[in-house]
Design a protein around this motif. Sequence first.
Motif, PDB file in Angstrom:
ATOM      1  N   PHE A 262       0.821  -1.198   0.000  1.00  0.00           N
ATOM      2  CA  PHE A 262       0.000   0.000   0.000  1.00  0.00           C
ATOM      3  C   PHE A 262       0.862   1.258   0.000  1.00  0.00           C
ATOM      4  O   PHE A 262       2.066   1.210   0.260  1.00  0.00           O
ATOM      5  N   GLY A 263       0.217   2.387  -0.263  1.00  0.00           N
ATOM      6  CA  GLY A 263       0.926   3.667  -0.242  1.00  0.00           C
ATOM      7  C   GLY A 263       0.727   4.441   1.040  1.00  0.00           C
ATOM      8  O   GLY A 263       1.512   5.336   1.356  1.00  0.00           O
ATOM      9  N   GLY A 264      -0.344   4.125   1.792  1.00  0.00           N
ATOM     10  CA  GLY A 264      -0.620   4.823   3.048  1.00  0.00           C
ATOM     11  C   GLY A 264      -1.601   5.963   2.932  1.00  0.00           C
ATOM     12  O   GLY A 264      -1.795   6.713   3.889  1.00  0.00           O
ATOM     13  N   GLY A 265      -2.257   6.103   1.766  1.00  0.00           N
ATOM     14  CA  GLY A 265      -3.113   7.252   1.520  1.00  0.00           C
ATOM     15  C   GLY A 265      -4.212   7.457   2.534  1.00  0.00           C
ATOM     16  O   GLY A 265      -4.511   8.582   2.923  1.00  0.00           O
ATOM     17  N   SER A 266      -4.833   6.371   3.008  1.00  0.00           N
ATOM     18  CA  SER A 266      -5.927   6.505   3.965  1.00  0.00           C
ATOM     19  C   SER A 266      -5.446   7.109   5.278  1.00  0.00           C
ATOM     20  O   SER A 266      -6.124   7.959   5.879  1.00  0.00           O
ATOM     21  N   SER A 267      -4.279   6.691   5.740  1.00  0.00           N
ATOM     22  CA  SER A 267      -3.745   7.254   6.987  1.00  0.00           C
ATOM     23  C   SER A 267      -3.202   8.669   6.781  1.00  0.00           C
ATOM     24  O   SER A 267      -3.299   9.503   7.680  1.00  0.00           O
ATOM     25  N   TYR A 268      -2.622   8.943   5.613  1.00  0.00           N
ATOM     26  CA  TYR A 268      -2.200  10.320   5.334  1.00  0.00           C
ATOM     27  C   TYR A 268      -3.400  11.262   5.419  1.00  0.00           C
ATOM     28  O   TYR A 268      -3.316  12.345   5.994  1.00  0.00           O
ATOM     29  N   LEU A 269      -4.525  10.830   4.838  1.00  0.00           N
ATOM     30  CA  LEU A 269      -5.735  11.650   4.888  1.00  0.00           C
ATOM     31  C   LEU A 269      -6.155  11.924   6.324  1.00  0.00           C
ATOM     32  O   LEU A 269      -6.493  13.057   6.690  1.00  0.00           O
ATOM     33  N   ALA A 270      -6.155  10.867   7.138  1.00  0.00           N
ATOM     34  CA  ALA A 270      -6.597  11.018   8.518  1.00  0.00           C
ATOM     35  C   ALA A 270      -5.691  11.968   9.295  1.00  0.00           C
ATOM     36  O   ALA A 270      -6.163  12.807  10.071  1.00  0.00           O
TER      37      ALA A 270
END
Length: 259
Positions: free
Chosen positions: A27-35
């Motif tokens: 994964f790239g981590g986009g969901s956690s970056y957003l949070a």
Amino acid sequence: MLLTIPELLLLMLGFFVIAMLYSSVGFGGGSSYLAVLTLVFASFFAIRSMALICNLVVVSGSSYLYFKKGHLDFKKFLPFIITSIPLAFIGASFRLKENIFFIILGVALIISALALIYQTFVTKKAEEINTDYPPFLTYVLGGAIGLLSGLVGIGGGIFLAPVLNHMRWDKSVKIAALASFFILVNSASSIGGYISNGTFELPWREAIGLVIAVFVGGQLGIRISLSKFTGKSIKMITAVLVLFVGVRVLLVNGLQLSF
């Protein structure tokens, strides 16, 4: 609003850890970056744009290493990509209200995580058994997840990997490789959608610092994964990460509950 140097360094450290963890499962981590970015940036457009850029940086390095190791099967991946790229662009062109955006993201992540947890811990099969599916299903699945990823501003691999693991589509490392490449092309397509509708926005000083952090973290995470993790451990880490982020995004960012 520009961050102070100490604030930026702390944010870079957080993004480094996120990139290292998420890259280990493709994964790239986009969901956690957003949070995380919702806590520091006021502009919703800047939040989504920054998350996608960081996503792109992490999965570019991961995809290259998966390719070198022979895990990227472009012929098998192509049906997912053909439909996902245009639909990610279309999804990114929609303007969602911020709370609706996070509710959709949170619910989708939780459903994905529960499916993977069931497949990993409830079903009792020792070996990774691959199952054949009709070709049209890969086109439909790629397009649907591409559209969803464009809507919520992430690459979509965090949705795709749990579904494919649950379906026993291929070995875990192959699914991680596909998730990484899927995120790469959909993140690029979504950025194009944001640019086309004038919602691409980046605070450049912060962007440079965060890109450096996620590049280093992503490279470290993927190298650890390829040398140390088994198929089951990849699934376990994936499930825990997806569930944690999904619950947090839904409750805190979507429903705006405080704890």
